[in-house]
Design a protein around this motif. Structure first.
Motif, PDB file in Angstrom:
ATOM      1  N   ASN A   1       0.821  -1.205   0.000  1.00  8.44           N
ATOM      2  CA  ASN A   1       0.000   0.000   0.000  1.00  8.44           C
ATOM      3  C   ASN A   1       0.859   1.262   0.000  1.00  8.44           C
ATOM      4  O   ASN A   1       0.531   2.262  -0.662  1.00  8.44           O
ATOM      5  CB  ASN A   1      -0.921  -0.002   1.221  1.00  8.44           C
ATOM      6  CG  ASN A   1      -2.372  -0.174   0.831  1.00  8.44           C
ATOM      7  OD1 ASN A   1      -2.697  -0.276  -0.343  1.00  8.44           O
ATOM      8  ND2 ASN A   1      -3.253  -0.208   1.798  1.00  8.44           N
TER       9      ASN A   1
ATOM     10  N   PRO B   1      -8.955   2.242   1.425  1.00 13.54           N
ATOM     11  CA  PRO B   1      -9.522   1.396   0.366  1.00 13.54           C
ATOM     12  C   PRO B   1     -10.824   1.970  -0.185  1.00 13.54           C
ATOM     13  O   PRO B   1     -11.556   2.690   0.486  1.00 13.54           O
ATOM     14  CB  PRO B   1      -9.770   0.059   1.089  1.00 13.54           C
ATOM     15  CG  PRO B   1      -8.925   0.106   2.319  1.00 13.54           C
ATOM     16  CD  PRO B   1      -8.848   1.548   2.704  1.00 13.54           C
TER      17      PRO B   1
ATOM     18  N   THR C   1     -12.289  -8.466  -0.222  1.00 13.07           N
ATOM     19  CA  THR C   1     -11.674  -7.158  -0.015  1.00 13.07           C
ATOM     20  C   THR C   1     -12.723  -6.084   0.231  1.00 13.07           C
ATOM     21  O   THR C   1     -12.623  -5.274   1.166  1.00 13.07           O
ATOM     22  CB  THR C   1     -10.817  -6.786  -1.231  1.00 13.07           C
ATOM     23  OG1 THR C   1      -9.810  -7.783  -1.415  1.00 13.07           O
ATOM     24  CG2 THR C   1     -10.171  -5.439  -1.041  1.00 13.07           C
TER      25      THR C   1
ATOM     26  N   ALA D   1     -13.303  -4.204   3.845  1.00  7.85           N
ATOM     27  CA  ALA D   1     -13.167  -2.752   3.939  1.00  7.85           C
ATOM     28  C   ALA D   1     -14.459  -2.095   4.425  1.00  7.85           C
ATOM     29  O   ALA D   1     -14.427  -1.178   5.261  1.00  7.85           O
ATOM     30  CB  ALA D   1     -12.770  -2.176   2.576  1.00  7.85           C
TER      31      ALA D   1
ATOM     32  N   GLY E   1     -14.671  -0.283   7.965  1.00  9.84           N
ATOM     33  CA  GLY E   1     -15.021   1.138   7.970  1.00  9.84           C
ATOM     34  C   GLY E   1     -16.239   1.427   8.811  1.00  9.84           C
ATOM     35  O   GLY E   1     -16.318   2.469   9.480  1.00  9.84           O
TER      36      GLY E   1
ATOM     37  N   ALA F   1     -11.220   0.480   7.916  1.00  7.22           N
ATOM     38  CA  ALA F   1     -11.079   0.167   6.497  1.00  7.22           C
ATOM     39  C   ALA F   1      -9.647  -0.245   6.157  1.00  7.22           C
ATOM     40  O   ALA F   1      -9.427  -1.132   5.313  1.00  7.22           O
ATOM     41  CB  ALA F   1     -11.497   1.372   5.659  1.00  7.22           C
ATOM     42  N   LEU F   2      -8.672   0.384   6.808  1.00  4.31           N
ATOM     43  CA  LEU F   2      -7.274   0.012   6.573  1.00  4.31           C
ATOM     44  C   LEU F   2      -6.956  -1.378   7.124  1.00  4.31           C
ATOM     45  O   LEU F   2      -6.232  -2.155   6.510  1.00  4.31           O
ATOM     46  CB  LEU F   2      -6.344   1.049   7.209  1.00  4.31           C
ATOM     47  CG  LEU F   2      -6.326   2.437   6.570  1.00  4.31           C
ATOM     48  CD1 LEU F   2      -5.483   3.385   7.390  1.00  4.31           C
ATOM     49  CD2 LEU F   2      -5.803   2.368   5.147  1.00  4.31           C
TER      50      LEU F   2
ATOM     51  N   ILE G   1      -8.795  -5.361   5.380  1.00  4.83           N
ATOM     52  CA  ILE G   1      -8.301  -6.268   4.341  1.00  4.83           C
ATOM     53  C   ILE G   1      -7.276  -7.267   4.891  1.00  4.83           C
ATOM     54  O   ILE G   1      -7.416  -8.475   4.663  1.00  4.83           O
ATOM     55  CB  ILE G   1      -7.725  -5.459   3.171  1.00  4.83           C
ATOM     56  CG1 ILE G   1      -8.848  -4.639   2.516  1.00  4.83           C
ATOM     57  CG2 ILE G   1      -7.071  -6.370   2.150  1.00  4.83           C
ATOM     58  CD1 ILE G   1      -8.398  -3.743   1.404  1.00  4.83           C
TER      59      ILE G   1
END
Length: 410
Positions: free
Chosen positions: A275, A312, A369, A373, A377, A385-386, A389
């Motif tokens: 990322n 994401p 995914t 996310a 979130g 959200a980070l 995944i």
């Protein structure tokens, strides 16, 4: 003495025989001393101690008597235990809610430490000691924070100062606007706004807002320093933490748990590193494009694009929207060109850059995914959200390597 066995000890005349020693299990009879007959009451004389009568049901195995009936089936005991369990669970939930902010900082720090660990191990493979590798990586993280601050804070300060200086001109332009002038004549908007500004309520709210912003800034700085310090500690003790965590598993399953744990940690580290690489490419590309188009504050906008690209699903659209909006302030043509550029770049990133970078780090289906996310979130905002995944990747690995083989054997 006649009739005495050979070798038998004969007590001297006038000498008292050895007395037994009283214990919690009864009298300890010494060799050569006959035990007292049962049923005789205890008597203490200057010359002899007679053991007391043993209680009913007493034996050498049960010196205090046979235990009574168990109270495990008693309704009162069951109700009390259930109520105590509910109160304990409620107290634990309240404790977790109370320290949730601290737990989030700890999780973020551990996540960053796992993400930075591949860089540390890369330097270790180049014969750099682990302490030196951690120092180099940590200094690089601090340098990134400093560059981001120097690139974003001055433009914000300059723009805020310009807005305050040009505020009277904006008010004059509003007064000259036919629509605003008509609304002002009908509803006295500007007069009411002037009265509100000159009243004490506006000053109180403004001062409170400034204090609120100041507290938010101070809190953000404190949280950032806390995350940096915790990340440093986690990087330094990551191996010992892994060993301690693996020792919690049974010995027969410890080796398999260690293999799975190392694979999960490598996946999380690869996800974070991938990322960061994708965001770096997005930031550099954006800076080159905005510099060519002569958009002001190109460095700050490129950093915003790089940071939001870490989020994401929606992060790339946020950064592209901010940069395109500034482009529209330059001219409509520049704004349209920015929209076209970011649209094309997002397609290139989604279909070429991201798969090439992530192919060896996190193997997660696209549906998983999106679900990870969205759920992350909804629970923890941007942070969730980070983290969603890599957590989904870890869960899928455990399901594939542990749950499914067990289902096949059953």
């Amino acid at each position: 003495m006649p009739g005495a066995p050979a070798g038998a000890a004969v007590p001297e005349t006038g000498t008292a025989a050895p007395e037994p020693i009283l214990t919690s299990a009864g009298p300890l009879v010494l060799p050569g001393v006959p035990p007292a007959p049962p049923g005789r009451a205890a008597a203490v004389t200057p010359d002899r101690v007679v053991p007391p009568e043993a209680p009913a049901g007493a034996s050498p195995a049960l010196p205090f008597g046979r235990p009574g009936r168990s109270m495990s089936g008693n309704p009162f005991v069951f109700g009390f235990t259930a109520a105590l369990g509910v109160l304990t669970a409620w107290w634990l939930v309240q404790a977790v809610v109370t320290v949730s902010s601290v737990l989030i900082l700890i999780i973020v720090s551990l996540f960053l430490a796992i993400g930075l660990n591949p860089a540390v191990e890369f330097l270790q493979r180049r014969r750099v000691p682990r302490s030196g590798a951690i120092t180099v990586v940590f200094l690089g993280v601090i340098l990134v924070f400093v560059v981001v601050g120097l690139a974003i804070v001055p433009p914000l300060t300059t723009q805020s100062t310009q807005f305050v200086a040009e505020l009277p001109q904006y008010v004059q332009e509003l007064q000259n606007n036919p629509l605003i002038r008509d609304l002002d004549q009908r509803f006295q908007i500007l007069e009411k706004l002037q009265q509100y500004v000159t009243s004490g309520a506006f000053g109180t709210q403004m001062f409170g807002g400034v204090l609120g912003i100041g507290s938010v800034v101070i809190g953000a700085v404190f949280n950032s320093l806390t995350v940096l310090v915790l990340t440093l500690y986690f990087l330094g003790s990551l191996k010992s933490l892994k060993r301690m965590a693996y020792r919690l598993f049974p010995r027969t399953r410890r080796n398999r748990a260690a293999l799975l744990g190392d694979q999960i940690i490598d996946s999380i580290g690869g996800y974070v590193a991938g990322n960061l690489i994708i965001s770096l490419i997005a930031g550099v590309t954006t800076f080159i494009f905005l510099s060519i188009m002569e958009v002001p504050y190109a460095l700050a906008l490129s950093l915003i694009v790089a940071l939001t690209d870490l989020i994401p699903l929606v992060g790339a659209f946020i950064g592209a929207g901010v940069a395109s909006l500034v482009g529209f302030f330059v001219s409509p043509t520049v704004g349209i060109v920015c929209l076209i550029f970011f649209t094309i770049y997002q397609q290139i990133e989604n279909y070429w850059i991201a798969p090439a970078v992530m192919k060896s780090s996190v193997d997660v289906p696209p549906l998983a995914t999106i679900v990870g996310a969205l759920l992350g979130g909804a629970l923890l905002g941007v942070l969730g959200a980070l983290l969603g995944i890599p957590i989904v990747a870890a869960v899928l690995l455990i399901v594939r390597e542990v749950v499914l083989p067990r289902q096949e054997r059953s």
